[in-house]
Write a protein that holds these residues in place. Structure first.
Motif, mmCIF file in Angstrom:
data_model
loop_
_atom_site.group_PDB
_atom_site.id
_atom_site.type_symbol
_atom_site.label_atom_id
_atom_site.label_comp_id
_atom_site.label_asym_id
_atom_site.label_seq_id
_atom_site.Cartn_x
_atom_site.Cartn_y
_atom_site.Cartn_z
ATOM 1 N N ARG A 1 34.606 -10.623 15.377
ATOM 2 C CA ARG A 1 35.574 -10.370 14.273
ATOM 3 C C ARG A 1 36.437 -11.331 13.885
ATOM 4 N N ASP A 2 36.383 -12.216 12.632
ATOM 5 C CA ASP A 2 37.090 -13.284 12.540
ATOM 6 C C ASP A 2 37.951 -13.288 11.286
ATOM 7 N N GLU A 3 37.896 -11.898 10.529
ATOM 8 C CA GLU A 3 38.669 -11.981 9.370
ATOM 9 C C GLU A 3 39.843 -11.130 9.417
ATOM 10 N N VAL A 4 40.832 -11.441 8.763
ATOM 11 C CA VAL A 4 42.225 -10.709 8.895
ATOM 12 C C VAL A 4 42.358 -10.156 7.167
ATOM 13 N N ILE A 5 42.565 -8.885 6.998
ATOM 14 C CA ILE A 5 42.859 -8.546 5.638
ATOM 15 C C ILE A 5 44.411 -8.510 5.356
ATOM 16 N N VAL A 6 44.818 -9.225 4.339
ATOM 17 C CA VAL A 6 46.061 -9.513 3.946
ATOM 18 C C VAL A 6 46.458 -9.070 2.583
ATOM 19 N N PRO A 7 47.708 -8.507 2.118
ATOM 20 C CA PRO A 7 47.828 -8.089 0.661
ATOM 21 C C PRO A 7 47.781 -9.476 -0.102
ATOM 22 N N ALA A 8 46.882 -9.206 -1.461
ATOM 23 C CA ALA A 8 46.654 -10.410 -2.173
ATOM 24 C C ALA A 8 48.053 -10.996 -2.764
ATOM 25 N N TYR A 9 49.330 -10.366 -2.581
ATOM 26 C CA TYR A 9 50.478 -10.985 -3.115
ATOM 27 C C TYR A 9 51.488 -10.815 -1.966
ATOM 28 N N THR A 10 51.586 -11.961 -0.959
ATOM 29 C CA THR A 10 52.519 -11.891 0.071
ATOM 30 C C THR A 10 52.835 -13.444 0.357
ATOM 31 N N CYS A 11 53.900 -13.651 1.218
ATOM 32 C CA CYS A 11 54.107 -15.129 1.585
ATOM 33 C C CYS A 11 52.987 -15.957 1.801
ATOM 34 N N TYR A 12 53.065 -17.141 1.755
ATOM 35 C CA TYR A 12 52.074 -17.965 1.822
ATOM 36 C C TYR A 12 51.922 -18.475 3.092
ATOM 37 N N SER A 13 53.034 -18.156 3.923
ATOM 38 C CA SER A 13 52.941 -18.363 5.369
ATOM 39 C C SER A 13 52.019 -17.512 5.920
ATOM 40 N N VAL A 14 51.491 -16.281 5.425
ATOM 41 C CA VAL A 14 50.584 -15.486 6.063
ATOM 42 C C VAL A 14 49.116 -16.012 6.375
ATOM 43 N N PRO A 15 48.742 -16.481 5.152
ATOM 44 C CA PRO A 15 47.361 -17.162 5.424
ATOM 45 C C PRO A 15 47.369 -18.353 6.079
ATOM 46 N N ALA A 16 48.526 -19.112 6.094
ATOM 47 C CA ALA A 16 48.571 -20.376 6.991
ATOM 48 C C ALA A 16 48.631 -19.937 8.318
ATOM 49 N N ALA A 17 49.181 -18.693 8.740
ATOM 50 C CA ALA A 17 49.283 -18.438 10.046
ATOM 51 C C ALA A 17 47.782 -18.088 10.576
ATOM 52 N N ILE A 18 47.258 -17.497 9.745
ATOM 53 C CA ILE A 18 45.685 -16.605 9.915
ATOM 54 C C ILE A 18 44.886 -18.058 10.256
ATOM 55 N N GLU A 19 44.977 -19.026 9.449
ATOM 56 C CA GLU A 19 44.189 -20.386 9.457
ATOM 57 C C GLU A 19 44.603 -21.096 10.979
ATOM 58 N N ARG A 20 46.055 -21.129 11.062
ATOM 59 C CA ARG A 20 46.264 -21.620 12.418
ATOM 60 C C ARG A 20 45.697 -20.916 13.593
ATOM 61 N N ALA A 21 45.385 -19.560 13.370
ATOM 62 C CA ALA A 21 45.084 -18.653 14.608
ATOM 63 C C ALA A 21 43.386 -18.963 14.734
ATOM 64 N N GLY A 22 42.846 -19.723 13.792
ATOM 65 C CA GLY A 22 41.315 -19.945 13.950
ATOM 66 C C GLY A 22 40.610 -18.791 13.161
ATOM 67 N N LEU A 23 41.095 -17.898 12.357
ATOM 68 C CA LEU A 23 40.660 -16.782 11.610
ATOM 69 C C LEU A 23 40.737 -17.065 10.201
ATOM 70 N N LYS A 24 40.004 -16.133 9.434
ATOM 71 C CA LYS A 24 39.855 -16.360 7.895
ATOM 72 C C LYS A 24 40.451 -15.089 7.116
ATOM 73 N N PRO A 25 41.079 -15.323 6.130
ATOM 74 C CA PRO A 25 42.119 -14.370 5.276
ATOM 75 C C PRO A 25 41.027 -13.598 4.420
ATOM 76 N N ARG A 26 41.272 -12.504 4.311
ATOM 77 C CA ARG A 26 40.471 -11.424 3.092
ATOM 78 C C ARG A 26 41.627 -10.877 2.435
ATOM 79 N N LEU A 27 41.206 -10.551 0.972
ATOM 80 C CA LEU A 27 42.443 -10.348 0.335
ATOM 81 C C LEU A 27 42.142 -8.617 -0.158
ATOM 82 N N CYS A 28 43.308 -7.786 -0.087
ATOM 83 C CA CYS A 28 43.259 -6.590 -0.665
ATOM 84 C C CYS A 28 44.438 -6.477 -1.663
ATOM 85 N N ASP A 29 44.080 -5.967 -2.856
ATOM 86 C CA ASP A 29 44.796 -5.947 -4.031
ATOM 87 C C ASP A 29 46.057 -5.267 -3.784
#
Ligand SMILES: *Cc1c(COP(=O)(O)O)cnc(C)c1O
Length: 400
Positions: free
Chosen positions: A70-98
Motif C-alpha cells: 500500500r503506497d497511496e495516501v488519499i488527501v482532500p483535493a483542496y488543501t495545503c500544498y505541504s500535504v502532498p509534499a510530505a507524502i512524497e517525502r515519505a516515499g508515498l503517492k498522493p490520491r485526491l478526493c474531491d
C-alpha cells in the motif's frame, strides 16, 4: 499604513525571552503533556513542523503495516500544498478526493467511491479551523481497513461532538507555523492513540535528531521579527519584504525533520495555556464578521458540520463572480485588510502532484470551485472592533 495580517497569533517579546531562558528545563516533555491534555490522546511528540509530523506519521504507518503493498495516501483535493509534499517525502503517492464547496471538507460520498486497493491512509484537512465530517471519514476508513491521519494543522483546539480535532483516526498532527492557531514560526506535533502505530512512532522519535544550530538561530531571529511585525502598524512593511515568504504557497519536499527546539517547545507550551482564550476571541471575531455580511448578495458562508466547534484560524467566505472576487481582493488590500485568496489551485493542478495522479482524480469539480471562489478574512487578536463594518463596506463598494 496599518495593515491587518491575514492570520497569525500575537507572541510577545516577553514570551520569547522566557522561552529562551526555559531552554534548560524539559520543555518538550511539558509541551507533550499539554498536547495530550488537549487532544485526549496518550501519545504526543513535538517536531520541527506540521509537514515533518506528517512525514513521520506516514513512515510509521508504513512500518506498522509492513508486507502490505500500500503506497497511496488519499488527501482532500483542496488543501495545503505541504500535504502532498510530505507524502512524497515519505516515499508515498498522493490520491485526491474531491472537496464539498459548502463545507470545505472531503465529500464523504466521494471518499466512499474511491479505489482503496493500494491505499495506506486517508488524511483530513479541517481548513481554517473548521472540523470536517471526521466521524464519517473514520468509519469509511474502518470499512476499508485503511489508516486515518487527522490533519489539525489549522484546527488546534477545535472539536466535533466533544472530541478534539486531531484525535480522530489513528494519529493526528498540529502545526505551529506562522498563520496557524499558535506560532513558534515553524513547529508542529504528532498525537496518536496507543497501539502498533504509536510503538512505531516511539522508536522513530527515539532516533530523531535535534534541530540544527542554524535552524534554531534562524527561527529565533524570525520569531523576534514576527513578534514585532504582526502588529497592524508594522505588518505593512514586513509583508513587502520578499524573503519572509509571507502569503506564498509552495510545494517543497525538502525540509528538516527533527525534534522541536526546546525554546520553541517552551514558547508553544506558554501559548497553549491561553489556547481557550485565543480561540474564543477568534470565534467571536468570526461570528461578528458573519453577522455583518451574511445578508450581502453574492457572498456565501461556509456551513459548519453538525456538532462542530470550529476555531476559525481564518473566516472563509465564497464570492461566486470571479471578476468581482479579483476586484474585491484588491479592494481589501487597499483598505489594509489582509484578505487572502488561500491556495490558488486544487492539488490536481500542482504540477508535482499531477504527474502521479490517475486521470479520474484530476477532475475534482468541487475543489476547482473552491479555488476559484474562496476569500478568507482575518480573525486574530489584532482585529479591531470595527473590522466587520469595514469588511461590509468594502464588499458593498464592490458590487457584482
Ligand atoms: C500548514 C499546514 C500543514 C503543514 O504544516 P507546517 O507546519 O506548515 O509544515 C499541513 N496541513 C495543513 C492543512 C496546513 O494548513
Amino acid at each position: 499604513m496599518s495593515y491587518l495580517a491575514p492570520a497569525g497569533t500575537p507572541v510577545s517579546l516577553g514570551d520569547i525571552a522566557l522561552a529562551v531562558a526555559a531552554n534548560e528545563a524539559d520543555a518538550r516533555a511539558l509541551l507533550a503533556e499539554s498536547l495530550r491534555g488537549i487532544s485526549g490522546l496518550p501519545v504526543a511528540f513535538p517536531v520541527s513542523s506540521g509537514r515533518a509530523a506528517m512525514t513521520l506519521i506516514l513512515q510509521a504507518m508504513r512500518n506498522a503495516t509492513q508486507g502490505v503493498a500500500r503506497d497511496e495516501v488519499i488527501v482532500p483535493a483542496y488543501t495545503c500544498y505541504s500535504v502532498p509534499a510530505a507524502i512524497e517525502r515519505a516515499g508515498l503517492k498522493p490520491r485526491l478526493c474531491d472537496v464539498d464547496p459548502m463545507t470545505l471538507g472531503m465529500d464523504p460520498s466521494a471518499l466512499a467511491r474511491c479505489d482503496f486497493s493500494r491505499v495506506l491512509a486517508v488524511v483530513s484537512a479541517n481548513l481554517y479551523g473548521l472540523p470536517n465530517e471526521l466521524a464519517v471519514i473514520e468509519s469509511v476508513c474502518r470499512d476499508h481497513d485503511v489508516l486515518m491521519l487527522d490533519d489539525a494543522a489549522q484546527a488546534l483546539g477545535a472539536k466535533l461532538r466533544g472530541r478534539s480535532i486531531g484525535a480522530f483516526g489513528d494519529a493526528g498532527l498540529y502545526s505551529f507555523d506562522k498563520g496557524k492557531i499558535i506560532s513558534t514560526i515553524q513547529g508542529g506535533a504528532i498525537v496518536a492513540r496507543q497501539g502498533l502505530l504509536a510503538s512505531s512512532l516511539e522508536s522513530v522519535f527515539a532516533e530523531l535528531p535535534t534541530a540544527g544550530l542554524a535552524d534554531k538561530a534562524g527561527n529565533l531571529a524570525k520569531l523576534l521579527i514576527y513578534s514585532i511585525c504582526l502588529r497592524p502598524q508594522l505588518y505593512d512593511l514586513i509583508r513587502r519584504v520578499p524573503f519572509t515568504g509571507l502569503g506564498h504557497t509552495i510545494y517543497e519536499p525538502r525540509y528538516p525533520v527533527t525534534r522541536l527546539a526546546k525554546f520553541q517547545a517552551a514558547l508553544a507550551a506558554a501559548q497553549l495555556k491561553r489556547l481557550g482564550e485565543l480561540n474564543a476571541g477568534r470565534r467571536r471575531n468570526a461570528m461578528a464578521l458573519q453577522e455583518a455580511i451574511s445578508d450581502l448578495p453574492g457572498v456565501t458562508l461556509v456551513a459548519t458540520v453538525p456538532g462542530a466547534e470550529p476555531v476559525f484560524a481564518r473566516f472563509p467566505i465564497r464570492i461566486h463572480d470571479a471578476r468581482r472576487r479579483v476586484r474585491l481582493l484588491a479592494a481589501f488590500d487597499r483598505a489594509g485588510i489582509g484578505a487572502s485568496a488561500s491556495y490558488p489551485a486544487p492539488l490536481a493542478d500542482v504540477p508535482q502532484v499531477a504527474i502521479s495522479l490517475p486521470p479520474a482524480d484530476r477532475k475534482c469539480p468541487g475543489s476547482r470551485e473552491i479555488a476559484a471562489t474562496i476569500v478568507t478574512l482575518p480573525t486574530h487578536a489584532y482585529c479591531p472592533p470595527d473590522l466587520p463594518a469595514r469588511v461590509r463596506a468594502v464588499i458593498r463598494g464592490c458590487p457584482a
